[in-house]
Design a protein around this motif. Structure first.
Motif, PDB file in Angstrom:
ATOM      1  N   THR A  49      -6.819  45.076 -10.991  1.00 10.20           N
ATOM      2  CA  THR A  49      -7.327  46.343 -11.530  1.00 10.20           C
ATOM      3  C   THR A  49      -7.405  47.446 -10.474  1.00 10.20           C
ATOM      4  OG1 THR A  49      -9.600  45.565 -11.169  1.00 10.20           O
ATOM      5  CG2 THR A  49      -8.640  45.209 -13.347  1.00 10.20           C
ATOM      6  N   VAL A  50      -7.675  47.084  -9.221  1.00 10.75           N
ATOM      7  CA  VAL A  50      -7.858  48.098  -8.174  1.00 10.75           C
ATOM      8  C   VAL A  50      -6.553  48.415  -7.444  1.00 10.75           C
ATOM      9  CG1 VAL A  50      -9.047  48.651  -6.010  1.00 10.75           C
ATOM     10  CG2 VAL A  50     -10.287  47.487  -7.855  1.00 10.75           C
ATOM     11  N   LEU A  51      -5.812  47.379  -7.048  1.00 10.17           N
ATOM     12  CA  LEU A  51      -4.599  47.596  -6.259  1.00 10.17           C
ATOM     13  C   LEU A  51      -3.358  47.824  -7.114  1.00 10.17           C
ATOM     14  CD1 LEU A  51      -5.118  44.963  -3.412  1.00 10.17           C
ATOM     15  CD2 LEU A  51      -5.732  47.384  -3.442  1.00 10.17           C
ATOM     16  N   ARG A  52      -3.435  47.484  -8.394  1.00 16.82           N
ATOM     17  CA  ARG A  52      -2.324  47.695  -9.331  1.00 16.82           C
ATOM     18  C   ARG A  52      -1.000  47.133  -8.786  1.00 16.82           C
ATOM     19  NH1 ARG A  52      -4.474  49.109 -14.242  1.00 16.82           N
ATOM     20  NH2 ARG A  52      -6.121  50.654 -13.961  1.00 16.82           N
ATOM     21  N   PRO A  53      -0.916  45.829  -8.559  1.00 15.01           N
ATOM     22  CA  PRO A  53       0.312  45.261  -7.977  1.00 15.01           C
ATOM     23  C   PRO A  53       1.487  45.341  -8.934  1.00 15.01           C
ATOM     24  CG  PRO A  53      -1.161  43.516  -8.685  1.00 15.01           C
ATOM     25  CD  PRO A  53      -1.929  44.799  -8.837  1.00 15.01           C
ATOM     26  N   ASP A  54       2.662  45.459  -8.359  1.00  6.87           N
ATOM     27  CA  ASP A  54       3.901  45.460  -9.142  1.00  6.87           C
ATOM     28  C   ASP A  54       4.448  44.037  -9.155  1.00  6.87           C
ATOM     29  OD1 ASP A  54       6.253  45.927 -10.426  1.00  6.87           O
ATOM     30  OD2 ASP A  54       7.195  47.047  -8.783  1.00  6.87           O
ATOM     31  N   PRO A  64       8.781  35.475   0.361  1.00 10.84           N
ATOM     32  CA  PRO A  64       8.567  34.173   1.029  1.00 10.84           C
ATOM     33  C   PRO A  64       7.681  33.253   0.188  1.00 10.84           C
ATOM     34  CG  PRO A  64       7.122  35.816   1.985  1.00 10.84           C
ATOM     35  CD  PRO A  64       7.914  36.525   0.912  1.00 10.84           C
ATOM     36  N   TRP A  65       8.291  32.564  -0.741  1.00  8.89           N
ATOM     37  CA  TRP A  65       7.508  31.754  -1.670  1.00  8.89           C
ATOM     38  C   TRP A  65       6.720  30.654  -0.977  1.00  8.89           C
ATOM     39  CZ3 TRP A  65       6.718  33.720  -6.235  1.00  8.89           C
ATOM     40  CH2 TRP A  65       7.658  34.580  -6.782  1.00  8.89           C
ATOM     41  N   LEU A  66       7.302  30.054   0.056  1.00  5.51           N
ATOM     42  CA  LEU A  66       6.586  28.997   0.777  1.00  5.51           C
ATOM     43  C   LEU A  66       5.349  29.547   1.473  1.00  5.51           C
ATOM     44  CD1 LEU A  66       9.474  26.842   2.318  1.00  5.51           C
ATOM     45  CD2 LEU A  66       7.969  26.274   0.398  1.00  5.51           C
ATOM     46  N   VAL A  67       5.470  30.752   2.027  1.00  8.91           N
ATOM     47  CA  VAL A  67       4.324  31.376   2.689  1.00  8.91           C
ATOM     48  C   VAL A  67       3.222  31.667   1.674  1.00  8.91           C
ATOM     49  CG1 VAL A  67       3.536  33.450   3.903  1.00  8.91           C
ATOM     50  CG2 VAL A  67       5.676  32.354   4.579  1.00  8.91           C
ATOM     51  N   LEU A  68       3.594  32.203   0.511  1.00 12.07           N
ATOM     52  CA  LEU A  68       2.606  32.511  -0.525  1.00 12.07           C
ATOM     53  C   LEU A  68       1.948  31.236  -1.053  1.00 12.07           C
ATOM     54  CD1 LEU A  68       4.499  35.313  -2.479  1.00 12.07           C
ATOM     55  CD2 LEU A  68       2.594  35.582  -0.890  1.00 12.07           C
ATOM     56  N   ALA A  69       2.749  30.181  -1.211  1.00 16.24           N
ATOM     57  CA  ALA A  69       2.185  28.904  -1.672  1.00 16.24           C
ATOM     58  C   ALA A  69       1.229  28.338  -0.630  1.00 16.24           C
ATOM     59  CB  ALA A  69       3.308  27.915  -1.964  1.00 16.24           C
ATOM     60  N   GLN A 176       3.537  36.884   8.522  1.00 17.55           N
ATOM     61  CA  GLN A 176       4.862  36.518   8.033  1.00 17.55           C
ATOM     62  C   GLN A 176       5.172  37.196   6.708  1.00 17.55           C
ATOM     63  OE1 GLN A 176       6.799  35.354  10.292  1.00 17.55           O
ATOM     64  NE2 GLN A 176       7.053  33.189   9.871  1.00 17.55           N
ATOM     65  N   MET A 177       4.164  37.289   5.847  1.00 16.72           N
ATOM     66  CA  MET A 177       4.353  37.948   4.553  1.00 16.72           C
ATOM     67  C   MET A 177       4.701  39.418   4.755  1.00 16.72           C
ATOM     68  SD  MET A 177       1.765  37.958   1.262  1.00 16.72           S
ATOM     69  CE  MET A 177       0.656  39.215   1.882  1.00 16.72           C
ATOM     70  N   ALA A 178       4.019  40.064   5.710  1.00 16.27           N
ATOM     71  CA  ALA A 178       4.299  41.472   5.988  1.00 16.27           C
ATOM     72  C   ALA A 178       5.691  41.647   6.588  1.00 16.27           C
ATOM     73  CB  ALA A 178       3.241  42.026   6.937  1.00 16.27           C
ATOM     74  N   ARG A 179       6.098  40.725   7.482  1.00 17.31           N
ATOM     75  CA  ARG A 179       7.418  40.816   8.109  1.00 17.31           C
ATOM     76  C   ARG A 179       8.534  40.634   7.086  1.00 17.31           C
ATOM     77  NH1 ARG A 179       8.304  39.738  13.627  1.00 17.31           N
ATOM     78  NH2 ARG A 179       9.933  38.247  13.086  1.00 17.31           N
ATOM     79  N   ALA A 180       8.269  39.851   6.047  1.00 15.14           N
ATOM     80  CA  ALA A 180       9.281  39.618   5.018  1.00 15.14           C
ATOM     81  C   ALA A 180       9.414  40.804   4.069  1.00 15.14           C
ATOM     82  CB  ALA A 180       8.952  38.362   4.222  1.00 15.14           C
ATOM     83  N   GLY A 181       8.520  41.783   4.200  1.00 14.27           N
ATOM     84  CA  GLY A 181       8.580  42.965   3.346  1.00 14.27           C
ATOM     85  C   GLY A 181       8.004  42.746   1.966  1.00 14.27           C
ATOM     86  N   THR A 182       7.199  41.695   1.812  1.00 16.24           N
ATOM     87  CA  THR A 182       6.587  41.430   0.509  1.00 16.24           C
ATOM     88  C   THR A 182       5.547  42.492   0.183  1.00 16.24           C
ATOM     89  OG1 THR A 182       6.849  39.064   0.948  1.00 16.24           O
ATOM     90  CG2 THR A 182       5.387  39.674  -0.857  1.00 16.24           C
ATOM     91  N   ALA A 183       5.533  42.965  -1.046  1.00 19.04           N
ATOM     92  CA  ALA A 183       4.510  43.924  -1.475  1.00 19.04           C
ATOM     93  C   ALA A 183       3.133  43.297  -1.299  1.00 19.04           C
ATOM     94  CB  ALA A 183       4.734  44.311  -2.928  1.00 19.04           C
ATOM     95  N   PHE A 184       2.263  43.964  -0.533  1.00 17.76           N
ATOM     96  CA  PHE A 184       0.987  43.359  -0.162  1.00 17.76           C
ATOM     97  C   PHE A 184       0.145  42.998  -1.384  1.00 17.76           C
ATOM     98  CE2 PHE A 184      -3.550  43.912   0.829  1.00 17.76           C
ATOM     99  CZ  PHE A 184      -3.709  42.894   1.754  1.00 17.76           C
ATOM    100  N   ALA A 185      -0.017  43.954  -2.309  1.00 18.69           N
ATOM    101  CA  ALA A 185      -0.879  43.708  -3.462  1.00 18.69           C
ATOM    102  C   ALA A 185      -0.345  42.562  -4.322  1.00 18.69           C
ATOM    103  CB  ALA A 185      -1.006  44.982  -4.294  1.00 18.69           C
ATOM    104  N   GLY A 186       0.960  42.536  -4.546  1.00 22.72           N
ATOM    105  CA  GLY A 186       1.547  41.471  -5.360  1.00 22.72           C
ATOM    106  C   GLY A 186       1.427  40.113  -4.700  1.00 22.72           C
ATOM    107  N   GLY A 187       1.708  40.061  -3.393  1.00 24.76           N
ATOM    108  CA  GLY A 187       1.578  38.798  -2.673  1.00 24.76           C
ATOM    109  C   GLY A 187       0.150  38.304  -2.653  1.00 24.76           C
ATOM    110  N   LEU A 188      -0.793  39.227  -2.482  1.00 25.46           N
ATOM    111  CA  LEU A 188      -2.203  38.856  -2.459  1.00 25.46           C
ATOM    112  C   LEU A 188      -2.629  38.312  -3.818  1.00 25.46           C
ATOM    113  CD1 LEU A 188      -4.362  39.062  -0.227  1.00 25.46           C
ATOM    114  CD2 LEU A 188      -5.113  41.200  -1.267  1.00 25.46           C
ATOM    115  N   LEU A 189      -2.197  38.976  -4.888  1.00 28.57           N
ATOM    116  CA  LEU A 189      -2.556  38.529  -6.236  1.00 28.57           C
ATOM    117  C   LEU A 189      -2.024  37.126  -6.501  1.00 28.57           C
ATOM    118  CD1 LEU A 189      -3.694  39.034  -9.072  1.00 28.57           C
ATOM    119  CD2 LEU A 189      -1.503  40.088  -9.673  1.00 28.57           C
TER     120      LEU A 189
END
Length: 201
Positions: A49-54, A64-69, A176-189
């Motif tokens: 609701t606050v960060l509105r991830p895409d 980086p799916w392994l990093v997110l997992a 690592q998530m930031a280096r991969a260029g992952t959208a912060f809000a989406g990765g966090l969600l």
């Protein structure tokens, strides 16, 4: 006051509050696992609701799916370790172990991310290592009449060590998530959702 200092103070205040709440949870017989599961449900809702991830941004090839997992598994795990550390070693040791976890991503910056090494950075790293050693070797305070006996043995240092390693590895994974260029809000969600489902299970 600069925004960076405000964020730092807010971060310290929040993490200390978490340690205090984990201490109070035992006193009021709150199931820490249920509290952590609810924590990630609320965190995911606030993130949405606050960060509105895409959500579509997560479908990018470089995600980086392994990093997110790994984040989804480690985030609730380190909370459980923190609860055990507060119970066995106290708030001071547990919170100090969390602070000193910055030692791990600092080493990773030199060894994995190619950051330049300087005498000042090496001295800070050595000081952090000495502080961690003193923290784990610090003798227990004398028992106050009427209070429960302090914990002893392996749990006194093992759980703060788990907190130290856990938070340090999480910092590296976020880097690592930031280096991969992952959208912060989406990765966090996504990490929050994985963590919440894991705790619910």
């Amino acid at each position: 006051m600069t925004p960076g200092l405000l964020y730092l103070l807010a971060s310290v205040a929040c993490s200390v509050t978490v340690a205090v709440l984990l201490k109070l949870a035992r006193r009021y017989q709150v199931d820490v696992r249920q509290a952590i599961a609810m924590n990630y449900a609320v965190a995911a809702l606030l993130c949405w609701t606050v960060l509105r991830p895409d959500a579509a941004a997560l479908l990018a090839p470089q995600t980086p799916w392994l990093v997110l997992a790994a984040l989804g598994v480690l985030l609730p795990s380190v909370f459980l370790a923190m609860a055990a550390a507060v119970r066995h070693a106290g708030i001071v040791r547990s919170d100090a172990a969390q602070r000193l976890s910055l030692f791990i991503p600092l080493l990773a910056a030199f060894l994995l991310f190619g950051e330049s090494v300087s005498g000042r950075k090496l001295a800070a790293t050595a000081l952090a290592a000495c502080a961690l050693y003193c923290l784990l070797r610090r003798p227990a305070r004398p028992q106050i009449p009427g209070e429960s006996a302090p914990e002893s043995g392996r749990a006194m240092w093992l759980w703060p060590l788990a907190v130290w390693v856990g938070y340090g590895v999480i910092d590296i994974l976020f880097k690592q998530m930031a280096r991969a260029g992952t959208a912060f809000a989406g990765g966090l969600l996504l990490a929050f959702v994985i963590a919440g489902l894991l705790m619910l299970t």
